[in-house]
Design a protein around this motif. Structure first.
Motif, PDB file in Angstrom:
ATOM      1  N   LEU A  31       0.570  -1.594   0.335  1.00  7.84           N
ATOM      2  CA  LEU A  31       0.153  -0.080  -0.110  1.00  7.84           C
ATOM      3  C   LEU A  31       1.074   1.199  -0.158  1.00  7.84           C
ATOM      4  CD1 LEU A  31      -2.822  -0.954   2.606  1.00  7.84           C
ATOM      5  CD2 LEU A  31      -3.046  -1.034   0.265  1.00  7.84           C
ATOM      6  N   MET A  32       1.825   1.115   0.998  1.00  9.45           N
ATOM      7  CA  MET A  32       2.952   2.209   0.612  1.00  9.45           C
ATOM      8  C   MET A  32       3.872   1.821  -0.189  1.00  9.45           C
ATOM      9  SD  MET A  32       3.682   2.408   5.270  1.00  9.45           S
ATOM     10  CE  MET A  32       5.045   1.340   4.721  1.00  9.45           C
ATOM     11  N   ASN A  33       3.884   1.223  -1.022  1.00  6.91           N
ATOM     12  CA  ASN A  33       4.071   0.800  -2.081  1.00  6.91           C
ATOM     13  C   ASN A  33       6.350   0.919  -2.124  1.00  6.91           C
ATOM     14  OD1 ASN A  33       5.057   0.553  -5.202  1.00  6.91           O
ATOM     15  ND2 ASN A  33       3.975   2.256  -5.775  1.00  6.91           N
ATOM     16  N   LYS A  34       6.081   0.478  -0.997  1.00 11.85           N
ATOM     17  CA  LYS A  34       8.472   0.553  -0.508  1.00 11.85           C
ATOM     18  C   LYS A  34       8.846  -0.087  -0.964  1.00 11.85           C
ATOM     19  CE  LYS A  34       7.750   4.340   1.186  1.00 11.85           C
ATOM     20  NZ  LYS A  34       8.404   5.700   0.817  1.00 11.85           N
ATOM     21  N   LYS A  35       9.527  -0.475  -1.742  1.00 19.06           N
ATOM     22  CA  LYS A  35      11.059  -1.717  -1.420  1.00 19.06           C
ATOM     23  C   LYS A  35      10.899  -2.283  -0.635  1.00 19.06           C
ATOM     24  CE  LYS A  35      14.205  -3.084  -4.685  1.00 19.06           C
ATOM     25  NZ  LYS A  35      15.332  -2.382  -6.021  1.00 19.06           N
ATOM     26  N   SER A  36      11.023  -2.952  -0.240  1.00 25.69           N
ATOM     27  CA  SER A  36      11.231  -4.321   0.680  1.00 25.69           C
ATOM     28  C   SER A  36      13.135  -4.308   0.522  1.00 25.69           C
ATOM     29  CB  SER A  36      11.052  -5.392   1.075  1.00 25.69           C
ATOM     30  OG  SER A  36      11.583  -6.615   1.451  1.00 25.69           O
ATOM     31  N   PRO A  37      13.422  -4.345   1.745  1.00 29.90           N
ATOM     32  CA  PRO A  37      15.389  -4.025   1.856  1.00 29.90           C
ATOM     33  C   PRO A  37      15.742  -5.901   1.316  1.00 29.90           C
ATOM     34  CG  PRO A  37      14.097  -3.793   4.108  1.00 29.90           C
ATOM     35  CD  PRO A  37      13.335  -3.646   2.866  1.00 29.90           C
ATOM     36  N   ILE A  38      14.804  -6.331   0.890  1.00 27.55           N
ATOM     37  CA  ILE A  38      15.543  -7.658   1.353  1.00 27.55           C
ATOM     38  C   ILE A  38      14.743  -8.786  -0.057  1.00 27.55           C
ATOM     39  CG2 ILE A  38      16.042  -8.312   3.398  1.00 27.55           C
ATOM     40  CD1 ILE A  38      13.559  -9.742   3.507  1.00 27.55           C
ATOM     41  N   ALA A  39      13.965  -7.858  -1.021  1.00 25.50           N
ATOM     42  CA  ALA A  39      12.938  -8.033  -2.291  1.00 25.50           C
ATOM     43  C   ALA A  39      14.104  -9.032  -3.128  1.00 25.50           C
ATOM     44  CB  ALA A  39      12.733  -6.493  -2.979  1.00 25.50           C
ATOM     45  N   HIS A  40      15.192  -7.859  -3.243  1.00 29.94           N
ATOM     46  CA  HIS A  40      15.948  -9.091  -4.506  1.00 29.94           C
ATOM     47  C   HIS A  40      16.480 -10.591  -3.973  1.00 29.94           C
ATOM     48  CE1 HIS A  40      18.491  -7.567  -1.247  1.00 29.94           C
ATOM     49  NE2 HIS A  40      19.161  -8.608  -1.124  1.00 29.94           N
ATOM     50  N   LYS A  41      15.791 -11.138  -2.375  1.00 31.97           N
ATOM     51  CA  LYS A  41      16.072 -11.977  -2.000  1.00 31.97           C
ATOM     52  C   LYS A  41      15.001 -12.733  -2.161  1.00 31.97           C
ATOM     53  CE  LYS A  41      20.276 -10.967   1.259  1.00 31.97           C
ATOM     54  NZ  LYS A  41      20.386 -11.136   2.611  1.00 31.97           N
ATOM     55  N   ILE A  42      13.943 -12.715  -2.772  1.00 38.45           N
ATOM     56  CA  ILE A  42      12.848 -12.929  -2.587  1.00 38.45           C
ATOM     57  C   ILE A  42      11.947 -13.018  -3.789  1.00 38.45           C
ATOM     58  CG2 ILE A  42      10.282 -12.782  -2.165  1.00 38.45           C
ATOM     59  CD1 ILE A  42      11.765 -11.620   0.980  1.00 38.45           C
ATOM     60  N   VAL A  43      11.961 -11.820  -5.019  1.00 37.60           N
ATOM     61  CA  VAL A  43      11.690 -11.639  -6.421  1.00 37.60           C
ATOM     62  C   VAL A  43      13.376 -11.404  -6.994  1.00 37.60           C
ATOM     63  CG1 VAL A  43       9.400 -11.517  -5.390  1.00 37.60           C
ATOM     64  CG2 VAL A  43      10.510  -9.507  -5.682  1.00 37.60           C
ATOM     65  N   HIS A  44      12.230 -11.391  -8.648  1.00 39.62           N
ATOM     66  CA  HIS A  44      13.727 -10.519  -9.257  1.00 39.62           C
ATOM     67  C   HIS A  44      12.853  -9.676  -9.717  1.00 39.62           C
ATOM     68  CE1 HIS A  44      14.597 -14.973 -11.056  1.00 39.62           C
ATOM     69  NE2 HIS A  44      13.321 -15.210 -10.607  1.00 39.62           N
ATOM     70  N   GLU A  45      14.371  -9.003  -9.726  1.00 34.94           N
ATOM     71  CA  GLU A  45      14.406  -7.440 -10.050  1.00 34.94           C
ATOM     72  C   GLU A  45      12.770  -6.884 -10.643  1.00 34.94           C
ATOM     73  OE1 GLU A  45      16.603  -3.355 -11.504  1.00 34.94           O
ATOM     74  OE2 GLU A  45      17.502  -5.147 -10.946  1.00 34.94           O
ATOM     75  N   ALA A  46      13.282  -7.169 -11.860  1.00 33.45           N
ATOM     76  CA  ALA A  46      11.848  -7.363 -12.963  1.00 33.45           C
ATOM     77  C   ALA A  46      10.456  -7.415 -12.330  1.00 33.45           C
ATOM     78  CB  ALA A  46      11.610  -8.256 -14.049  1.00 33.45           C
ATOM     79  N   SER A  47      10.061  -8.246 -11.204  1.00 32.79           N
ATOM     80  CA  SER A  47       9.298  -7.864 -10.565  1.00 32.79           C
ATOM     81  C   SER A  47       8.769  -7.390  -9.616  1.00 32.79           C
ATOM     82  CB  SER A  47       8.979 -10.458 -10.096  1.00 32.79           C
ATOM     83  OG  SER A  47       8.526 -10.547 -10.604  1.00 32.79           O
ATOM     84  N   GLU A  48      10.119  -6.897  -8.771  1.00 27.38           N
ATOM     85  CA  GLU A  48       9.539  -5.690  -8.110  1.00 27.38           C
ATOM     86  C   GLU A  48       9.150  -4.710  -8.938  1.00 27.38           C
ATOM     87  OE1 GLU A  48       9.863  -3.897  -4.277  1.00 27.38           O
ATOM     88  OE2 GLU A  48       9.311  -6.534  -4.967  1.00 27.38           O
TER      89      GLU A  48
END
Length: 150
Positions: A31-48
């Motif tokens: 909802l805040m449209n914030k990038k997660s600090p661990i997103a790169h470990k969970i999803v591919h960059e294109a998905s984020e």
């Protein structure tokens, strides 16, 4: 307490608690449209990037995480109140949640195979399927393995 009761209690607890914590946190993040600090470990960059740039992707993400919270809450409340409900009602509720968890687990693994998400999400998919199978076993026994009934 019989071993089957303890096993089912642990399965219900393990099937609920992670989502009761992760779900609300992820809804807020999306909802805040914030990038997660661990997103790169969970999803591919294109998905984020896709999620951050697309309102419909954020809508579906909030729907997914909200559904996980409610499924976990239903499971937890069913377990907490299972001694005061008819066995068939408990089995029906557990069966519905189990089917949803099975579907979600398969979709998480499918998205891993499509390179949308990374290994931690695939592991979450396996976890969901494992919990679903334990719950389906309980539901198919009429909801009797998880509690003593008079």
């Amino acid at each position: 307490q019989p071993a089957s009761t303890t096993t089912m209690s642990v399965a219900l607890l393990l099937g609920s608690l992670p989502w009761l914590v992760l779900g609300p946190l992820n809804v807020m993040k999306v909802l805040m449209n914030k990038k997660s600090p661990i997103a790169h470990k969970i999803v591919h960059e294109a998905s984020e990037k896709c999620q951050s740039e697309c309102g419909i992707a954020r809508m579906w993400a909030t729907c997914f995480w909200s559904a996980q919270v409610f499924l976990a809450a239903i499971l937890l409340m069913t377990w907490l109140r299972r001694r005061s409900r008819p066995a068939h009602t408990v089995a029906d509720l557990i069966g519905i949640v189990a089917c949803a968890k099975l579907c979600i687990g398969c979709l998480l693994i499918f998205n891993y195979t499509q390179k949308v998400v990374r290994e931690p999400v695939a592991i979450g998919g396996v976890y969901e399927i494992t919990c679903a199978l334990a719950l389906l076993k309980d539901a198919m026994s009429g909801g009797k393995t998880g509690s003593k009934r008079a």
